[in-house]
Design a protein around this motif. Sequence first.
Motif, PDB file in Angstrom:
ATOM      1  N   VAL A   3       0.832  -1.195   0.000  1.00  0.00           N
ATOM      2  CA  VAL A   3       0.000   0.000   0.000  1.00  0.00           C
ATOM      3  C   VAL A   3       0.866   1.244   0.000  1.00  0.00           C
ATOM      4  O   VAL A   3       2.032   1.212   0.410  1.00  0.00           O
ATOM      5  N   ARG A  48      -7.396  -3.303   4.007  1.00  0.00           N
ATOM      6  CA  ARG A  48      -8.490  -3.005   3.057  1.00  0.00           C
ATOM      7  C   ARG A  48      -9.576  -2.165   3.725  1.00  0.00           C
ATOM      8  O   ARG A  48     -10.161  -1.272   3.104  1.00  0.00           O
ATOM      9  N   VAL A  51      -8.245   1.324   3.759  1.00  0.00           N
ATOM     10  CA  VAL A  51      -8.371   1.920   2.425  1.00  0.00           C
ATOM     11  C   VAL A  51      -9.794   2.425   2.220  1.00  0.00           C
ATOM     12  O   VAL A  51     -10.010   3.558   1.778  1.00  0.00           O
ATOM     13  N   ILE A  59      -5.055   6.372   0.468  1.00  0.00           N
ATOM     14  CA  ILE A  59      -4.411   5.070   0.562  1.00  0.00           C
ATOM     15  C   ILE A  59      -4.752   4.256  -0.669  1.00  0.00           C
ATOM     16  O   ILE A  59      -5.925   4.103  -1.024  1.00  0.00           O
ATOM     17  N   ARG A  60      -3.715   3.731  -1.300  1.00  0.00           N
ATOM     18  CA  ARG A  60      -3.914   2.924  -2.511  1.00  0.00           C
ATOM     19  C   ARG A  60      -3.136   1.627  -2.405  1.00  0.00           C
ATOM     20  O   ARG A  60      -2.008   1.605  -1.930  1.00  0.00           O
ATOM     21  N   GLU A  61      -3.755   0.578  -2.877  1.00  0.00           N
ATOM     22  CA  GLU A  61      -3.061  -0.703  -2.991  1.00  0.00           C
ATOM     23  C   GLU A  61      -2.218  -0.654  -4.272  1.00  0.00           C
ATOM     24  O   GLU A  61      -2.691  -0.225  -5.304  1.00  0.00           O
TER      25      GLU A  61
END
Length: 62
Positions: A3, A48, A51, A59-61
């Motif tokens: 992340v 998750r 996120v 927040i990004r994967e």
Amino acid sequence: MRVYIDQDLCTGCGACVDLCPEVFDWDDEGLSRVTVDEVPEDLEDCVREAVDSCSGGAIREI
């Protein structure tokens, strides 16, 4: 799973730190940061949720 937090979008609300302190913490400017290179498998659901809860969409994967 990895992340990334976009510091330009982080509002410093702290939801990610509250939800998953094993992966997120505060930086010196009061914004969130990722503290691990690779998210442990047992913490992926927690990340998750962070996120999904991020008010700034920072927040990004990856």
